[in-house]
Design a protein around this motif. Structure first.
Motif, mmCIF file in Angstrom:
data_model
loop_
_atom_site.group_PDB
_atom_site.id
_atom_site.type_symbol
_atom_site.label_atom_id
_atom_site.label_comp_id
_atom_site.label_asym_id
_atom_site.label_seq_id
_atom_site.Cartn_x
_atom_site.Cartn_y
_atom_site.Cartn_z
ATOM 1 N N HIS A 378 1.019 -1.213 -0.014
ATOM 2 C CA HIS A 378 -0.050 -0.087 0.200
ATOM 3 C C HIS A 378 0.961 1.292 -0.128
ATOM 4 N N TYR A 379 0.629 2.038 -1.044
ATOM 5 C CA TYR A 379 1.282 3.280 -1.369
ATOM 6 C C TYR A 379 0.666 4.586 -0.570
ATOM 7 N N ASN A 380 1.060 5.459 0.002
ATOM 8 C CA ASN A 380 0.398 6.624 0.422
ATOM 9 C C ASN A 380 1.027 7.793 0.255
ATOM 10 N N PHE A 381 0.471 8.992 -0.408
ATOM 11 C CA PHE A 381 0.780 10.195 -0.876
ATOM 12 C C PHE A 381 0.474 11.380 -0.100
ATOM 13 N N PRO A 382 0.664 11.765 1.174
ATOM 14 C CA PRO A 382 0.010 12.763 1.711
ATOM 15 C C PRO A 382 0.532 13.973 1.172
ATOM 16 N N PRO A 383 -0.318 15.092 1.265
ATOM 17 C CA PRO A 383 -0.040 16.324 0.518
ATOM 18 C C PRO A 383 1.266 17.108 1.175
ATOM 19 N N TYR A 384 1.648 16.923 2.279
ATOM 20 C CA TYR A 384 2.649 17.582 2.746
ATOM 21 C C TYR A 384 4.074 17.175 2.177
ATOM 22 N N SER A 385 3.991 15.885 1.403
ATOM 23 C CA SER A 385 5.308 15.245 0.900
ATOM 24 C C SER A 385 5.734 16.329 -0.443
ATOM 25 N N VAL A 386 4.858 17.150 -0.796
ATOM 26 C CA VAL A 386 5.288 18.329 -2.026
ATOM 27 C C VAL A 386 4.979 19.663 -1.401
ATOM 28 N N ARG A 391 -6.353 17.186 -0.266
ATOM 29 C CA ARG A 391 -6.982 16.168 0.189
ATOM 30 C C ARG A 391 -6.380 14.948 0.961
ATOM 31 N N PHE A 392 -6.485 14.640 1.960
ATOM 32 C CA PHE A 392 -5.778 13.515 2.895
ATOM 33 C C PHE A 392 -6.950 12.528 3.160
ATOM 34 N N GLY A 393 -6.913 11.273 2.850
ATOM 35 C CA GLY A 393 -7.932 10.293 3.080
ATOM 36 C C GLY A 393 -7.802 9.053 2.253
ATOM 37 N N ALA A 394 -8.726 8.571 1.691
ATOM 38 C CA ALA A 394 -8.748 7.495 0.847
ATOM 39 C C ALA A 394 -7.639 7.397 -0.263
ATOM 40 N N PRO A 395 -7.195 6.291 -0.527
ATOM 41 C CA PRO A 395 -6.030 6.263 -1.946
ATOM 42 C C PRO A 395 -6.599 6.876 -3.083
ATOM 43 N N THR A 431 7.136 10.722 2.370
ATOM 44 C CA THR A 431 7.398 11.841 3.338
ATOM 45 C C THR A 431 7.804 13.049 2.657
ATOM 46 N N GLU A 432 8.434 12.900 1.313
ATOM 47 C CA GLU A 432 9.140 14.018 0.421
ATOM 48 C C GLU A 432 9.128 13.471 -1.012
ATOM 49 N N SER A 433 8.732 14.141 -2.065
ATOM 50 C CA SER A 433 8.418 13.616 -3.241
ATOM 51 C C SER A 433 9.130 14.698 -4.305
#
Length: 781
Positions: A378-386, A391-395, A431-433
């Motif tokens: 499972h891959y998660n891409f929270p907005p803070y990484s950029v 939006r933060f929630g469902a993939p 955590t960073e992208s």
């Protein structure tokens, strides 16, 4: 009534049919694609106008699997198809990626592409048919689609490529590769491989491209019969003057910004340049302002691409082949079963590996019925990484697609369930992208698996390659940045081990690339992967030999299938008791394979011994641990093998005489016993006196043999044993065979002749018959 048009071709030994004019006639384009007994309907509709202020292309692709197509009713409470499953999302993306680049720049009419599986034969996969049907429907619709495209799946086994293999053939082979292409060039690649070479992978892509050309020709034949008139596109205004003005105004600012290596500083400089352009265009119409924004993006692309092609200098100062600095750290999280922090430039992930038992497997309700997945990623891409708010929630669809790419890359090196009977879940939290977070997921996931003690074949690394193509000039870029991805022409991702490729994904933003470019990209990617593997090895070079102390232990044992019901018990009574008493989880399959799991090895051993006691037969002369379950006058019954009890006669408790069993033993007391004898009916005779009750060691039997009694003591064996007196008669007296034998029916005297006269109150004391049992012949009873 129906104006039906149809074309059919022989394709990979099967008939592919494309039909239009009968179903969904109000759509702009609708095609039914059939291969074998798998049928997919795809309908395309397009908005006739553009929403005011819209400056992007709103293409939406939906793929849906109807359970009725396989003769099934969906599971769950609602019993109907609901939100898109992971597979439906992946196939939607698979269809979207090759067709999106084939619409002209500036075309912003909304388009819906809806593909539905109407019939599924369990052999011919509907995803390829969905891509073909979508391409055909778009070609017939009249919208400005610069296709058609074809699609094909390729397998590889015993050195031979297979066109559109079945699921069984893919499982037995070494490759599952999907290609979409125009007649002249490849547009999209998605694959999973078992460590294949670059040459084999490239050959598979070219094989699929050739096969897809047959499909393209069939779509063109259908279009010649049924295509609608092409849409007339409005002519684009000449924006060269505005572009020149913007270049003069902010060209130097953009060039300076793209020489800044730090992403946040570069973004700040670019935003300042864009604001400067917006201020200069403040007096223009909204349409002109929107056009100016797009021209600024084009200007940025030109500056970056020119610097790379002419000077070989990239945004962050690297050459085309250098990989950004890498830092890798394992056991980053103390309680996770396995974890890694992987950083490459400004891209970073925290990867974790969690091990579970069989009941943690993912149940999938699909067209093929229920299936279970023991490996999840499972891959998660929270907005803070950029550095954004969002939006933060469902993939999202992107999250699901990136996770599946990493899943394919790692799946090829995992041990089988027989080798490693755990459910495995890898998570990647970005955590960073700044470019290729999916490949960072592959690297971090590989390290987390090894840190958890999963015996993978070899470490896996991944790298993202980019492309700048102008005419015949091109440059392939290793380890692309986010901006190079947005401004470039290709996103080409390669993952693999030191032995070969495990996954390959390619998306093209132009009309396709040639074999020469792909060959160059694969060779350059091989060098980059090798470098990354070397950096990963500095953190952890091989799988740990021991599992984490926090991970469950799973032990496997095999029993005879005839004993399965004994372990389970009536209504599951026995297995529930084992679980409740020992605290270990116990799973048993139809083949008699039992998996016992717990984080406490003592619980596992207790459950194992319990099960052994149920399925194994006791051995004469072997010493067992037991528990007193019942005390009687003549001894004690001891449970010593799961559900098996045996008798310790009062004479076998101690070497000295025991007057009262209850003075020596109590119910529930744990004792050590030796099996002395198992009679023909399975009754077990035990001894405590010949076993050291502290150590469990066998003691020498020092008791002297018994003397025969006066009057002739029969040979009865040890006390309480009836010796060789034959089967016991009714009444358990052990007096030899019943003498009903030759007497005929019960109550009939048979052939014994007339009844002998006897004295009243006595018996005839005539000669004893030869078959008379011992106790009738005299002696001590």
């Amino acid at each position: 009534m129906f104006d039906t048009k149809k074309v059919s071709i022989e394709w990979g030994g099967k008939t592919l049919t494309l039909e239009t004019g009968k179903v969904a006639r109000q759509a702009d384009g609708a095609v039914i694609a059939t291969l074998g007994e798998t049928v997919v309907l795809c309908a395309v509709t397009a908005a006739k106008s553009v929403k005011e202020g819209q400056d992007f292309f709103p293409l939406t692709v939906h793929y849906q699997e109807k359970f009725s197509s396989a003769g099934r009713i969906p599971g769950g409470f609602f019993k109907r198809e609901r939100g898109a499953t992971e597979r439906e999302t992946l196939v939607s993306r698979l269809t979207d990626r090759p067709i999106r680049p084939l619409f002209p720049e500036g075309f912003y009419n909304e388009i819906n592409v809806i593909a539905q599986v109407m019939s599924y034969d369990g052999e011919n996969e509907p995803d390829i048919l969905a891509m073909i049907a979508a391409s055909a429907a778009l070609t017939l619709s009249g919208v400005p689609f610069m296709g058609p495209i074809g699609a094909a799946r390729v397998g590889y086994k015993d050195g031979e490529y297979q066109l559109n293999p079945t699921d069984a053939e893919i499982a037995e082979g070494e490759l599952d590769l999907v290609v979409a292409a125009t007649h002249d060039a490849v547009m999209m690649v998605e694959s999973e491989a078992k460590e294949l070479s670059e040459d084999v992978m490239l050959g598979a892509v070219m094989f699929a491209h050739k096969a897809s050309q047959q499909v393209i020709d069939a779509i063109i034949d259908l279009a010649e019969q049924a295509a609608k008139d092409p849409w007339e596109l409005a002519e684009q205004d000449d924006k060269s003057a505005m572009k020149a003005e913007l270049k003069r105004l902010i060209g130097d600012d953009i060039a300076k910004a793209y020489k800044t290596t730090q992403k946040s500083d570069r973004a700040a400089q670019l935003n300042a340049a864009r604001d400067k352009a917006k201020a200069a265009m403040a007096d223009k119409t909204p349409q002109e302002q929107m056009a100016a924004i797009k021209l600024v993006k084009k200007l940025e692309a030109e500056i970056v691409r020119t610097a790379i092609l002419k000077d070989g200098r990239r945004i962050d100062g690297r050459d085309t082949k250098t990989v950004r600095p890498i830092e890798a750290e394992v056991h980053f999280l103390p309680r996770a079963h396995g974890s890694a922090l992987f950083t490459r430039g400004e891209t970073q992930t925290i990867a974790t590996c969690t091990l579970g038992t069989k009941d943690a497997e993912q149940m999938i309700d699909g067209l093929n019925g229920l299936s279970y997945q023991h490996f999840m990623l499972h891959y998660n891409f929270p907005p803070y990484s950029v550095g954004e708010v969002g939006r933060f929630g469902a993939p999202s669809r992107r999250d699901i697609g990136h996770g599946k790419l990493a899943w394919r890359a790692l799946h090829a090196v995992l041990p089988t369930k027989d080798e490693f009977p755990y459910t495995i879940r890898v998570t990647s939290d970005i955590t960073e992208s700044n470019g290729s977070s999916s490949m960072a997921t592959v690297c971090g996931g590989s390290l987390a698996l090894m840190d958890a003690g999963v015996p993978i074949k070899r470490p896996v690394s991944g790298i993202a390659m980019g492309l700048i193509l102008e005419g015949k000039d091109f440059a392939v870029l290793s380890d692309i940045l986010g901006d190079e991805d947005h401004l470039g022409d290709m996103d080409f991702k390669v993952a693999g081990t030191s032995e070969g490729i495990t996954s390959l994904q390619m998306d093209i933003k132009i009309a396709g690339i040639t074999e020469e470019i792909m060959r160059t990209a694969l060779a350059q990617a091989k060098e980059g992967r090798a470098h990354i593997l070397g950096e990963m090895a500095k953190a952890l070079g091989e799988t740990r030999s021991e599992l984490s102390a926090h991970a469950p232990r799973i032990e496997t044992m095999q029993i005879d299938k005839s004993k399965i019901r004994d372990v389970i018990g009536t209504g599951g009574k026995v297995i529930r008791e084992i679980v409740a008493t020992t605290g270990a989880k116990v799973d048993i399959d139809d083949e008699g394979v039992i998996k016992i799991s717990s984080s406490d090895l003592g619980q596992i051993e207790a459950a194992r011994q319990w099960i052994r006691g149920i399925v194994e037969e006791p051995e004469v002369g072997k010493i067992y641990n037991g528990k007193v379950v019942n005390i009687v006058d003549f001894g004690a019954f001891v449970n010593f093998m799961g559900g098996k009890d045996g008798l310790v006669h009062v004479s076998e408790i101690k070497n000295e005489r025991v007057a009262n069993v209850g003075d020596v033993l109590s119910e529930g007391q744990e004792v050590k016993v030796k099996v002395l004898e198992i009679d023909g009916r399975g009754k077990v005779r035990l001894s405590m006196r010949v076993v050291d009750q502290e150590t469990g060691a066998e003691l020498e039997d020092t008791r002297p043999p018994r003397e025969p009694r006066e009057g002739g003591d029969r040979d009865r064996g040890p006390r309480g044993d009836r010796g060789d007196r034959g089967p016991r008669r009714d009444g358990d007296r052990g007096r030899g065979p019943r003498r009903d034998g030759d007497r005929g029916p019960r109550g009939d005297r048979g052939d014994r002749g007339p009844r002998r006269d006897r004295p009243e109150g006595g018996r005839d004391e005539g000669p004893e018959p030869e078959f008379a049992p011992a106790f009738l012949k005299g002696g001590d009873e």
